[in-house]
Design an enzyme around this catalytic site. Sequence first.
Site, PDB file in Angstrom:
ATOM      1  N   GLU A   1     -14.292  17.602  24.120  1.00  0.00           N
ATOM      2  CA  GLU A   1     -12.962  17.089  24.510  1.00  0.00           C
ATOM      3  C   GLU A   1     -12.990  15.608  24.844  1.00  0.00           C
ATOM      4  OE1 GLU A   1     -12.927  19.739  28.041  1.00  0.00           O
ATOM      5  OE2 GLU A   1     -11.611  21.018  26.888  1.00  0.00           O
TER       6      GLU A   1
ATOM      7  N   CYS B   1      -5.740  24.674  31.551  1.00  0.00           N
ATOM      8  CA  CYS B   1      -5.265  23.457  32.203  1.00  0.00           C
ATOM      9  C   CYS B   1      -3.944  22.954  31.613  1.00  0.00           C
ATOM     10  CB  CYS B   1      -6.334  22.372  32.101  1.00  0.00           C
ATOM     11  SG  CYS B   1      -7.004  22.193  30.449  1.00  0.00           S
TER      12      CYS B   1
HETATM   13  O1  FUB Z   1     -12.309  20.734  33.369  1.00  0.00           O
HETATM   14  C1  FUB Z   1     -10.974  20.900  33.757  1.00  0.00           C
HETATM   15  C2  FUB Z   1     -10.085  20.814  32.558  1.00  0.00           C
HETATM   16  O2  FUB Z   1     -10.404  21.844  31.634  1.00  0.00           O
HETATM   17  C3  FUB Z   1     -10.236  19.549  31.748  1.00  0.00           C
HETATM   18  O3  FUB Z   1      -9.449  18.504  32.198  1.00  0.00           O
HETATM   19  C4  FUB Z   1      -9.855  19.988  30.389  1.00  0.00           C
HETATM   20  O4  FUB Z   1     -10.280  19.106  29.396  1.00  0.00           O
HETATM   21  C5  FUB Z   1     -10.465  21.358  30.303  1.00  0.00           C
HETATM   22  O5  FUB Z   1     -11.776  21.298  29.919  1.00  0.00           O
HETATM   23 ZN    ZN Z   2      -5.637  20.715  29.310  1.00  0.00          ZN
END
Ligand code: FUB
Ligand code: ZN
Length: 645
Positions: free
Chosen positions: A316, A412
């Site tokens: 990500e 999230c």
């Molecule tokens: O790690 C918390 C949240 O979950 C992150 O901001 C997102 O990218 C997902 O991995």
């Molecule tokens: Zn998210």
Amino acid sequence: MRQEREKIRWKDIRITDSLFGSYVKRVSEKVIPHQWKILNDQLEDSEKTYCIQNFRVAAGELTGERKGVVFQDTDLYKWLESVAYTIAAGQGLEYEPLADEVIDLIGRAQEPDGYLNTYFTVNAPHRKWKNLMEGHELYTAGHMIEAAVAYYEATGKTKFLDIARKNADLIGQVFGRGEGQKRGYPGHQEIELALVKLYRVTGERRYLETARYFIEERGSCPSYFEQEVAERGGFEFFPDFQDYDLAYSQADIPPVQQTKAEGHSVRDMYMCAAMADLAGEYEDEAMLQACRRIWDNMTQKQMYITGGIGSSGFRERFTTDYDLPNATNYSETCASIGLMMFGQRMSAVTGEAFYYDSVELALYNTVLAGINIEGDRYFYVNPLEVVPEFCTAHTYMNHVKPIRQKWFSIACCPPNVARTLASLGQYIYARDGEELVIHQFISSEVQTEAGGHNVELRMDSTLMQDGKVKISIRSEADTKLKIRIPGYAVNWTIRAGEADLDPVVEKGYLKVTAKAGEQTLVLDLDIHPHWVAANDLVRADAGKAALMKGPFVYCLEEKDNGNLLSQVCVEANQKIQEAAPAEGLVGEIPTLSYPGVRVKNVGLGDNLYGALQIEKEKTQLTAIPYCLWNNRGEGEMLVWHRVLI
Ligand code: FUB
Ligand code: ZN
């Protein structure tokens, strides 16, 4: 450096826009009850979240283990934040008793010293604050604090705010450079911006100091995270972090020295949002310069035309300049929300309007694409090109879903979109000294105070129909307005009645004074559909063009154009007709229609390869706004069209 802008109270803004208004309404009518069911594991065919159950276990009201991802509590906190804004808007009053009840539960789950985190309280009390890199304790606390501030601002009730303060006080005692304090900082930033909010609402400077400490301590040497990993001998929550690099969580060098957008994109954006806040609060020029560098690198070299960021599906994250693949990208919805938060703060601290160009791009495209028009399905990943059958699980495409999902095991994004839409007013209006500022052209009404008198302002935006924005003001005295001129408006004009105005433009804002009484201004942004090309260094878009009108990026869908969209080409600068909005979509946004050509490889039969023999077939193409794709069934989608020379 200038002072921060002042926020308009949530309850003073009402969104009436046919596009955004429909989503805002969905949030209060559908998203909030739908997400409540999910938090309570009452939705059939949906993965269990254990969210509310975990709080009951932590409060000692249920026995058993605490389940779900380590930061599962944040789903509830983001839900409460949406509820707060919805209550403030007068649309979700029925949720207030439910919210109060769940806040009581949160209070019961809080430990006497202020500690609050269901995972560590129940499953690993001896591990508190011992795995900052992976454990998300400070991230979770940040979302709790944000929700508490919002709930206080919306309702005036202090119970949740008191819970948040107690927790923040504990954090302030545990972390810092004093004797006996930990010199740690969060693996996932979020607490910093939350502490700034807590400071602003309570006036307690210690919260600001803790936020500053977290930013300044980050990336120091020797590395806190490396020491932590060495002490515990490996990875606890995310075993695939084996080759973790400090840059992933922006902890390789101090943030103030960073020169580009780097690492996990949501972490980076949340951190930068806090840095921009702190730069303003402390008049810290070095911090502001770092923010400027990161912003410029991101928006000029690492951002999709849709305002998406973080091009790597693996972890990500940002990758490197100009690496913007269209089908395999990540472009997490949360990352674009983070971009909006960062840009909003940069504009506040510098007074410059152009930051809102990217905020707008992210909002109108990636963020809005994150939710369906019904409000019960979500995209986490936002590709610019989709062939549904290629989105195969357990491959390099595992992360890309061709249709919006009900929920995610790591969820999230859905509640993040909800809280963003529910608080949309903060991206439209602000107060800057005596001036009322307009940042976005989203139909809405605001009743507030500016320059010491009451002002009622109504904005009717027909931007996508005729390029105009009508601003009607009723006020007791002359009202100073500052209106952002978006980057895409080259030949704008503004009129008051029959008179053309010739306002001063400063830092991208036009300045006009609306006369006492009633006055209507008409801003004509003169927008038209147009083709956009990418820098040659973006190999993925070489020889291609994308279609935009104002802030909207358009895309082709299989539903209107058939499949094999990769065959489709357009002639350079092909003329575009505007047509009626597509049936079944919201917002009354015109579709765009233009001639194209399908370039087909013929004579191959079933062979995979064969002699090059091309046939061109004329076709008429129909494009819809990218944010609305996949609302009429599954199918191919394409943003960047090949251009025939
Ligand atoms: O790690 C918390 C949240 O979950 C992150 O901001 C997102 O990218 C997902 O991995
Ligand atoms: Zn998210």
